[in-house]
Design an enzyme around this catalytic site. Structure first.
Site, PDB file in Angstrom:
ATOM      1  N   TYR A 196      36.195 -23.025 -45.958  1.00 46.97           N
ATOM      2  CA  TYR A 196      36.107 -24.422 -46.357  1.00 46.97           C
ATOM      3  C   TYR A 196      36.737 -24.628 -47.736  1.00 46.97           C
ATOM      4  CZ  TYR A 196      32.551 -24.788 -42.635  1.00 46.97           C
ATOM      5  OH  TYR A 196      31.873 -24.750 -41.438  1.00 46.97           O
ATOM      6  N   ILE A 210      23.227 -29.264 -38.524  1.00 45.38           N
ATOM      7  CA  ILE A 210      23.725 -29.198 -39.899  1.00 45.38           C
ATOM      8  C   ILE A 210      24.777 -30.279 -40.148  1.00 45.38           C
ATOM      9  CG2 ILE A 210      23.155 -26.782 -40.402  1.00 45.38           C
ATOM     10  CD1 ILE A 210      26.068 -26.083 -39.585  1.00 45.38           C
ATOM     11  N   ASN A 229      20.148 -39.289 -42.881  1.00 50.14           N
ATOM     12  CA  ASN A 229      19.975 -38.125 -42.000  1.00 50.14           C
ATOM     13  C   ASN A 229      18.523 -37.684 -41.966  1.00 50.14           C
ATOM     14  OD1 ASN A 229      22.705 -38.093 -41.414  1.00 50.14           O
ATOM     15  ND2 ASN A 229      23.175 -36.355 -42.748  1.00 50.14           N
TER      16      ASN A 229
END
Length: 283
Positions: A53, A239, A251
């Protein structure tokens, strides 16, 4: 909070935090760090990242976000297949630990299967467990064939998790992989649980269901319905990424939603579950 339990007895909330594409923008950095910290303050424990990432930038951002609260975090990172030799996983893990500012990972995953034999990668994971650099290991983007291959490999510690793409618009894993993982005592981690793009979240069916639910933040959103749908599954750790504290709060509030049988029937009518084996979707 709903929870999942790993093979070693560690129990964590079934809602975690993903960090794909986080750390790439200086203008978003403050919000991204604040989002992770807000999640931890609210009781979320799992933070998922990877060396891939942003070529390590996500790990660096996560390291900054968890500084001073490392013991409250169940920290997950992933090794690239190109670094998955027995010696390579040690080098890659040490580099990830340096970027994250910690001396151990709770869970270390092979990002996807590459050309290195699994026996060699798993031997490297066992070395890392023995050295105290990781607490457990697992895989990502593995279908049932790959999981069966892993089951046949002798290891000092068992596979703890399999991270796969799972959302309303990618339901293929429901055919057999979710049950396969569950029966083996392997936690399924669901990445991108809100789907890809905005088409799913604009679906009239989700809007209709959202109008029937509320959370502590107010009327439910379609994104919260989509996340609640994933969280309803046993042995699944979702996730989603949240780039701001506000998004993180939305969330978290999705955990308050319990979908009814009618809701689930409407979803199945609009987005049918798999009726046959499908190739494992990956992004």
């Amino acid at each position: 909070m709903k929870t999942v339990t790993f093979h070693n007895g560690t129990t964590v909330p079934a809602l975690g935090m993903g960090t794909w594409n986080m750390g790439d923008s200086a203008s978003r950095r403050h919000d991204e760090i604040s989002s992770i910290r807000a999640g931890l303050d609210a009781g979320i424990r799992v933070v998922d990242t990877a060396e891939m990432y942003g070529s390590g930038r996500s790990e660096t951002l996560v390291g900054e976000a968890i500084r001073g609260v490392r013991d409250d975090v169940y920290l997950v990172s992933k090794v690239l297949p190109s670094n998955a030799s027995r010696q390579g996983v040690r080098k890659a893990c040490e580099a990830s630990l340096k970027r994250l500012g910690t001396d151990y990972l709770d869970l270390y995953l092979l990002h996807w299967q590459g050309g290195v034999p699994l026996e060699e990668t798993i031997a490297g994971f066992d070395d890392l467990v023995a050295a105290g650099l990781i607490r457990s290991w697992g895989v990502s983007n593995f279908d049932t064939d790959g999981m069966r291959e892993i089951a046949g490999i002798s290891a000092s510690t068992p596979c703890a998790a399999n991270q796969v793409l799972y959302s309303l618009d990618y339901r293929g894993v429901e055919f057999d992989l979710l049950a396969c993982d569950r029966m083996a005592g392997i936690v399924t981690m669901a990445y991108s649980p809100l789907g890809q793009g905005g088409d799913l979240l604009r679906a009239p069916m989700l809007r209709q269901i959202a109008r029937r639910h509320t959370t502590s933040l107010g009327p439910a959103t379609t994104a919260q319905i989509a996340l609640a749908w994933v969280l309803r599954q046993e042995n699944v750790l979702a996730i989603p990424k949240a780039g701001s504290p506000r998004h993180q709060g939305e969330n978290i509030a999705a955990q308050e939603i319990t979908l009814t049988r009618d809701d689930l029937a409407r979803i199945d009518e609009a987005i049918a579950p798999p009726r046959r084996k499908e190739p494992l979707a990956m992004i």
